[in-house]
Design a protein around this motif. Structure first.
Motif, PDB file in Angstrom:
ATOM      1  N   GLU A  59       0.835  -1.204   0.000  1.00  0.00           N
ATOM      2  CA  GLU A  59       0.000   0.000   0.000  1.00  0.00           C
ATOM      3  C   GLU A  59       0.868   1.252   0.000  1.00  0.00           C
ATOM      4  OE1 GLU A  59      -3.793   2.047   2.297  1.00  0.00           O
ATOM      5  OE2 GLU A  59      -2.751   0.372   3.257  1.00  0.00           O
ATOM      6  N   VAL A  60       1.929   1.241   0.784  1.00  0.00           N
ATOM      7  CA  VAL A  60       2.856   2.379   0.793  1.00  0.00           C
ATOM      8  C   VAL A  60       3.508   2.518  -0.580  1.00  0.00           C
ATOM      9  CG1 VAL A  60       5.016   3.263   1.777  1.00  0.00           C
ATOM     10  CG2 VAL A  60       3.248   2.310   3.284  1.00  0.00           C
ATOM     11  N   ARG A 102       6.723  -2.880  -7.123  1.00  0.00           N
ATOM     12  CA  ARG A 102       6.813  -3.375  -5.745  1.00  0.00           C
ATOM     13  C   ARG A 102       5.414  -3.609  -5.178  1.00  0.00           C
ATOM     14  NH1 ARG A 102       9.742   0.282  -1.289  1.00  0.00           N
ATOM     15  NH2 ARG A 102      11.222   0.524  -3.000  1.00  0.00           N
ATOM     16  N   ALA A 103       4.503  -2.677  -5.434  1.00  0.00           N
ATOM     17  CA  ALA A 103       3.135  -2.810  -4.924  1.00  0.00           C
ATOM     18  C   ALA A 103       2.464  -4.054  -5.491  1.00  0.00           C
ATOM     19  CB  ALA A 103       2.318  -1.570  -5.277  1.00  0.00           C
ATOM     20  N   LEU A 104       2.659  -4.302  -6.787  1.00  0.00           N
ATOM     21  CA  LEU A 104       1.999  -5.436  -7.433  1.00  0.00           C
ATOM     22  C   LEU A 104       2.667  -6.764  -7.128  1.00  0.00           C
ATOM     23  CD1 LEU A 104       1.159  -3.683 -10.789  1.00  0.00           C
ATOM     24  CD2 LEU A 104      -0.485  -4.544  -9.093  1.00  0.00           C
ATOM     25  N   ASN A 105       3.922  -6.742  -6.750  1.00  0.00           N
ATOM     26  CA  ASN A 105       4.620  -7.976  -6.395  1.00  0.00           C
ATOM     27  C   ASN A 105       4.313  -8.415  -4.976  1.00  0.00           C
ATOM     28  OD1 ASN A 105       5.799  -8.378  -8.893  1.00  0.00           O
ATOM     29  ND2 ASN A 105       7.585  -7.134  -8.391  1.00  0.00           N
ATOM     30  N   GLY A 106       3.797  -7.516  -4.171  1.00  0.00           N
ATOM     31  CA  GLY A 106       3.447  -7.853  -2.796  1.00  0.00           C
ATOM     32  C   GLY A 106       2.025  -8.383  -2.720  1.00  0.00           C
ATOM     33  N   THR A 107       1.596  -8.651  -1.517  1.00  0.00           N
ATOM     34  CA  THR A 107       0.213  -9.082  -1.290  1.00  0.00           C
ATOM     35  C   THR A 107      -0.411  -8.130  -0.283  1.00  0.00           C
ATOM     36  OG1 THR A 107       0.903 -10.578   0.485  1.00  0.00           O
ATOM     37  CG2 THR A 107       0.713 -11.525  -1.725  1.00  0.00           C
ATOM     38  N   LEU A 134      -2.893  -5.652  -1.178  1.00  0.00           N
ATOM     39  CA  LEU A 134      -3.596  -4.490  -1.713  1.00  0.00           C
ATOM     40  C   LEU A 134      -5.089  -4.793  -1.779  1.00  0.00           C
ATOM     41  CD1 LEU A 134      -1.497  -3.239  -4.793  1.00  0.00           C
ATOM     42  CD2 LEU A 134      -1.766  -2.119  -2.574  1.00  0.00           C
ATOM     43  N   SER A 135      -5.903  -3.793  -1.507  1.00  0.00           N
ATOM     44  CA  SER A 135      -7.339  -3.956  -1.727  1.00  0.00           C
ATOM     45  C   SER A 135      -7.573  -4.121  -3.224  1.00  0.00           C
ATOM     46  CB  SER A 135      -8.089  -2.722  -1.212  1.00  0.00           C
ATOM     47  OG  SER A 135      -7.801  -1.597  -2.049  1.00  0.00           O
ATOM     48  N   ASP A 136      -8.741  -4.615  -3.600  1.00  0.00           N
ATOM     49  CA  ASP A 136      -9.048  -4.754  -5.026  1.00  0.00           C
ATOM     50  C   ASP A 136      -8.967  -3.414  -5.740  1.00  0.00           C
ATOM     51  OD1 ASP A 136      -9.368  -7.491  -4.897  1.00  0.00           O
ATOM     52  OD2 ASP A 136     -11.562  -7.435  -4.944  1.00  0.00           O
ATOM     53  N   ASP A 137      -9.490  -2.353  -5.128  1.00  0.00           N
ATOM     54  CA  ASP A 137      -9.435  -1.030  -5.758  1.00  0.00           C
ATOM     55  C   ASP A 137      -7.998  -0.572  -5.964  1.00  0.00           C
ATOM     56  OD1 ASP A 137     -12.163  -0.729  -6.062  1.00  0.00           O
ATOM     57  OD2 ASP A 137     -12.405   0.544  -4.292  1.00  0.00           O
ATOM     58  N   ASP A 138      -7.153  -0.773  -4.954  1.00  0.00           N
ATOM     59  CA  ASP A 138      -5.756  -0.359  -5.092  1.00  0.00           C
ATOM     60  C   ASP A 138      -5.020  -1.234  -6.101  1.00  0.00           C
ATOM     61  OD1 ASP A 138      -6.141   1.702  -3.324  1.00  0.00           O
ATOM     62  OD2 ASP A 138      -5.020   0.793  -1.674  1.00  0.00           O
ATOM     63  N   ARG A 139      -5.319  -2.517  -6.133  1.00  0.00           N
ATOM     64  CA  ARG A 139      -4.672  -3.400  -7.114  1.00  0.00           C
ATOM     65  C   ARG A 139      -5.073  -2.994  -8.528  1.00  0.00           C
ATOM     66  NH1 ARG A 139      -1.493  -7.484  -7.664  1.00  0.00           N
ATOM     67  NH2 ARG A 139      -1.804  -8.903  -9.420  1.00  0.00           N
ATOM     68  N   ARG A 140      -6.356  -2.725  -8.737  1.00  0.00           N
ATOM     69  CA  ARG A 140      -6.824  -2.266 -10.039  1.00  0.00           C
ATOM     70  C   ARG A 140      -6.137  -0.955 -10.412  1.00  0.00           C
ATOM     71  NH1 ARG A 140      -9.267   1.514 -11.864  1.00  0.00           N
ATOM     72  NH2 ARG A 140      -9.865   2.302  -9.850  1.00  0.00           N
ATOM     73  N   GLY A 141      -6.052  -0.041  -9.451  1.00  0.00           N
ATOM     74  CA  GLY A 141      -5.398   1.240  -9.704  1.00  0.00           C
ATOM     75  C   GLY A 141      -3.917   1.090 -10.001  1.00  0.00           C
ATOM     76  N   ALA A 142      -3.263   0.163  -9.325  1.00  0.00           N
ATOM     77  CA  ALA A 142      -1.834  -0.062  -9.560  1.00  0.00           C
ATOM     78  C   ALA A 142      -1.601  -0.676 -10.938  1.00  0.00           C
ATOM     79  CB  ALA A 142      -1.247  -0.946  -8.466  1.00  0.00           C
ATOM     80  N   LEU A 143      -2.452  -1.601 -11.349  1.00  0.00           N
ATOM     81  CA  LEU A 143      -2.314  -2.192 -12.680  1.00  0.00           C
ATOM     82  C   LEU A 143      -2.548  -1.141 -13.761  1.00  0.00           C
ATOM     83  CD1 LEU A 143      -4.099  -5.566 -11.915  1.00  0.00           C
ATOM     84  CD2 LEU A 143      -1.740  -5.347 -12.778  1.00  0.00           C
ATOM     85  N   LEU A 144      -3.586  -0.327 -13.590  1.00  0.00           N
ATOM     86  CA  LEU A 144      -3.845   0.736 -14.555  1.00  0.00           C
ATOM     87  C   LEU A 144      -2.709   1.750 -14.548  1.00  0.00           C
ATOM     88  CD1 LEU A 144      -7.213   2.328 -15.378  1.00  0.00           C
ATOM     89  CD2 LEU A 144      -5.170   3.714 -15.291  1.00  0.00           C
ATOM     90  N   GLY A 145      -2.261   2.143 -13.357  1.00  0.00           N
ATOM     91  CA  GLY A 145      -1.185   3.126 -13.250  1.00  0.00           C
ATOM     92  C   GLY A 145       0.107   2.642 -13.876  1.00  0.00           C
TER      93      GLY A 145
END
Length: 167
Positions: free
Chosen positions: A41-42, A65-70, A72-83
């Motif tokens: 999340e950080v 780093r965010a996507l390789n970890g575990t 993240l909320s679904d919203d944050d994971r979606r946002g990280a993939l899009l970002g």
């Protein structure tokens, strides 16, 4: 670091970003990410603030780093993939953009934002037919325009093969 301190510092940095004090938020988030290198999340919030400042290249390792970890909320994971996908695209890393955004649309198949950014990345890789098919399909599925709705069956059929003609 106690979780209460982490939560307070993260909330404060996000608030700073939201009120337009992005450089201050970036400084706080970079320091927090250095102290908590395995906190997805950080890492996501740190990537996001870099993107808002136009520092796309600096955002990439935080998104990864965010996507390789575990965790993240679904919203944050979606946002990280899009970002990350969008950031790869803007940096000219088109194949990585397509791969990331395809992963995003596989995980979140109803997300029109991911599909739109994927279509742009497909265009950048020369896959214009795939990009147009995706955008036309998204258009007819989401448009409230009565003129588009009237032609929905035709648009859906043409989207499958834009080069087809009547024989």
């Amino acid at each position: 670091m106690p979780s209460g301190d982490r939560d307070r510092l993260l909330s404060e940095a996000v608030r700073l970003r939201e009120v337009g004090r992005r450089e201050e938020a970036r400084e706080q988030l970079v320091a927090l990410a250095a102290e908590l290198p395995h906190d997805p999340e950080v890492a996501y919030q740190t990537a996001w603030v870099h993107d808002t400042l136009g520092l796309e290249a600096e955002a990439v390792p935080y998104y990864e780093r965010a996507l390789n970890g575990t965790g993240l909320s679904d919203d944050d994971r979606r946002g990280a993939l899009l970002g990350l996908g969008s950031t790869y695209r803007i940096l000219g890393r088109y194949e990585e953009a397509v791969a990331t955004l395809e992963r995003g649309t596989a995980e979140f198949p109803n997300d029109g934002g991911l599909k739109t950014f994927l279509a742009m990345a497909l265009y950048n890789t020369g896959r214009t037919h795939d990009a147009m098919e995706m955008l036309l399909t998204l258009l007819v599925a989401t448009s409230k325009d009565p003129e588009i709705a009237a032609y929905r069956p035709a648009i859906e059929e043409y989207a499958k093969d834009l080069d087809a003609t009547m024989q």
